[in-house]
Design an enzyme around this catalytic site. Structure first.
Site, PDB file in Angstrom:
ATOM      1  N   GLU A   1       0.707  -1.047  -0.072  1.00  0.00           N
ATOM      2  CA  GLU A   1       0.103   0.018   0.092  1.00  0.00           C
ATOM      3  C   GLU A   1       0.949   1.307   0.107  1.00  0.00           C
ATOM      4  O   GLU A   1       0.523   2.174  -0.643  1.00  0.00           O
ATOM      5  CB  GLU A   1      -0.998   0.125   1.213  1.00  0.00           C
ATOM      6  CG  GLU A   1      -2.009  -1.116   1.197  1.00  0.00           C
ATOM      7  CD  GLU A   1      -2.567  -1.446  -0.036  1.00  0.00           C
ATOM      8  OE1 GLU A   1      -3.045  -0.415  -0.820  1.00  0.00           O
ATOM      9  OE2 GLU A   1      -2.839  -2.492  -0.462  1.00  0.00           O
TER      10      GLU A   1
ATOM     11  N   HIS B   1       1.706   2.028  -3.618  1.00  0.00           N
ATOM     12  CA  HIS B   1       0.477   2.711  -3.927  1.00  0.00           C
ATOM     13  C   HIS B   1       0.517   4.114  -3.704  1.00  0.00           C
ATOM     14  O   HIS B   1       0.318   5.074  -4.478  1.00  0.00           O
ATOM     15  CB  HIS B   1      -0.963   2.148  -3.437  1.00  0.00           C
ATOM     16  CG  HIS B   1      -1.146   0.993  -4.286  1.00  0.00           C
ATOM     17  ND1 HIS B   1      -1.418   0.842  -5.836  1.00  0.00           N
ATOM     18  CD2 HIS B   1      -1.456  -0.309  -3.901  1.00  0.00           C
ATOM     19  CE1 HIS B   1      -1.780  -0.352  -5.893  1.00  0.00           C
ATOM     20  NE2 HIS B   1      -1.997  -1.032  -4.961  1.00  0.00           N
TER      21      HIS B   1
HETATM   22 CO    CO Z   1      -2.457  -3.018  -4.788  1.00  0.00          CO
END
Ligand code: CO
Length: 498
Positions: A261, A264
């Site tokens: 994450e 991201h």
């Molecule tokens: Co992902």
């Protein structure tokens, strides 16, 4: 006022509504008490309706038509207009009733999925999922498509992606990875028992904070929380939030959730805030988004160089559990290849079989070859076929993923595309950044982040995914980069003397 400025202002207003919805959604999954659910569903449906109404006003359409003819726009302005026009034309195909019904159904399905998973009872979820599938089939007809109806859904997540291009890709994956995994399974297996000792929750949390800071995640422009299914959400490039999950008996989960994450989030924090509301400050596609999380998770976070530097953090936090383990043991353990039940806990190789299964199921559902009630049985059969695994319960089988309850069908294939893009980008970064591996092994991750900012993050949707890939690497997406990476890495772990 100049047309382009009016357009940019309107997009900013739409951005405000869209991101307010994201806040409500984040809160629903992170903080909201159960009893608040029905009202929250209503609030989100109302706001979704307002967004849709504002987006589809005739005056925006007129403005877009005018701007499409405007010869004085520069390249980036033209791209912004073109991308919004595509979204606008698609939005116009939905009725307000359809959008509101979808929003309601998604909120209900999410709650039902949660309950069904906790109680291991697919029948709680089935009627809500049926409704979603029925709406998605309608959506394909509304949007229109060439070839397979599933193309209409794919295109929303990965512009230009088509079943006829993805089918052969997964068939290559099957051909090359099945034998590869078989070879690895016949080699002496790596030791990973220490991963499953009891690891204190607070200490796990603290390690993730240190790792995220080292990656360059800006905690003044984001925060980390806990949720069942880890995700990243952005309200603007200065407020990008991630969630993670902690399992006291599996050290891997928190590491991969947070680093993934975090990858991201670095992409979202690297978008340009001055273009807020415009496509230029949005991620290009889910495949490219996933390439950023996968690059940090796999190419960096599962590398030997990374743990040469970071293993000390773990052995200091968990001296008892890791007293007979060194950085190299840890590196091998975290890269153990083994078929598993749960997609998000799987290794980076067998992961693609989990995606393949979902891809085949989604295509068949949308094409009316199967129905929702068939899902548990089909799911279990495919897990046996591709992963040689017996699924013990629906909670650990067909109910494991949140995606369908969100109405996200057509999304899963982008995960595999992400890993393949990541391998190709990382190979290029190794050419462009001198001694990249050495830098990673001393904790210097900034040169890599700078490279990603420069080559990918700053552009938003300025270039389409395949254009971006060609600009950066000089080639279209090619599976060989992933296979080369896997071959080199796993042969050295499983066959060190060859
Ligand atoms: Co992902």
């Amino acid at each position: 006022m100049e047309d382009y400025q009016i357009f940019a202002d309107k997009m900013k207003e739409l951005g405000d509504i869209k991101y307010a919805l994201s806040v409500l959604n984040w809160d629903q999954e992170v903080n909201m008490p159960e009893k608040g659910a029905p009202f929250r569903a209503g609030q989100m449906a109302t706001l979704t309706g307002i967004y849709h109404k504002t987006y589809t006003k005739e005056e925006l359409g007129t403005l877009l038509s005018k701007l499409s003819q405007n010869k004085s726009l520069d390249f980036e302005q033209k791209r912004n207009v073109e991308a919004v026009k595509k979204d606008y034309d698609n939005y116009k195909k939905y009725s307000l009733e359809f959008v509101t019904e979808m929003s309601h159904s998604v909120s209900e399905a999410f709650q039902a999925w949660h309950k069904a998973k906790n109680e291991d009872d697919f029948s709680i979820y089935a009627p809500k999922l049926e409704k979603i599938v029925q709406l998605k089939r309608e959506e394909c007809e509304l949007l229109g498509y060439e070839g397979h109806p599933y193309n209409a859904l794919l295109d929303q997540f990965e512009e230009g992606a088509r079943v006829k291009d993805i089918d052969p890709l997964f068939s290559d994956v099957k051909k090359q990875l099945v034998d590869f995994v078989k070879d690895l399974s016949e080699a002496p297996q790596v030791e990973d028992d220490f991963m499953y000792k009891k690891y204190d929750k607070d200490k796990q949390w603290q390690v993730t904070i240190e790792l995220l800071k080292q990656m360059g995640y800006d905690f003044n422009a984001g925060r980390q929380d806990i949720s069942t299914h880890p995700f990243t959400t952005s309200f603007n490039p200065r407020d990008v939030r991630i969630t993670t999950r902690i399992n006291e008996h599996n050290l891997s989960e928190v590491l991969w959730s947070s680093i993934h994450e975090g990858g991201h989030a670095l992409y979202e924090q690297g978008l340009k805030s001055k273009y807020y509301g415009l496509p230029q400050s949005e991620a290009v596609s889910l495949g490219i988004h996933e390439s950023q999380s996968r690059l940090w998770e796999n190419n960096v976070g599962r590398s030997s160089a990374y743990w040469q530097h970071n293993f000390k953090k773990l052995s200091t936090a968990f001296p008892e559990n890791l007293k007979n383990v060194n950085a190299s043991d840890f590196y091998k353990a975290m890269n153990k290849v083994q078929s598993s039940l749960i997609r998000t806990n799987s290794d980076e190789i067998t992961y693609h079989f989990h995606i393949l299964i979902r891809y085949e199921i989604e295509k068949a559902l949308i094409n009316k070859e199967i129905e929702v009630n068939d899902l548990p049985q089909i799911w279990n059969e495919k897990y046996k076929q591709y992963l040689n695994i017996d699924v013990p319960s629906d909670a650990k089988g067909v109910l494991q993923d949140i995606h369908w309850s969100h109405g996200s069908i057509g999304y899963f294939p982008t995960y595999s595309l992400g890993s393949f893009y990541a391998a190709q980008f990382f190979a290029q970064a190794q050419k462009d950044i001198p001694q990249l591996e050495e830098k990673i092994s001393t904790g210097q991750l900034k040169p890599l982040l700078d490279w990603l900012r420069e080559n990918i993050h700053q552009y938003g949707r300025t270039y389409k995914a395949h254009e971006l890939c060609k600009r950066i690497t000089g080639e279209e997406l090619d599976f060989k980069y992933f296979m080369d990476y896997a071959d080199r890495k796993y042969k050295s772990i499983y066959f060190p003397n060859d």
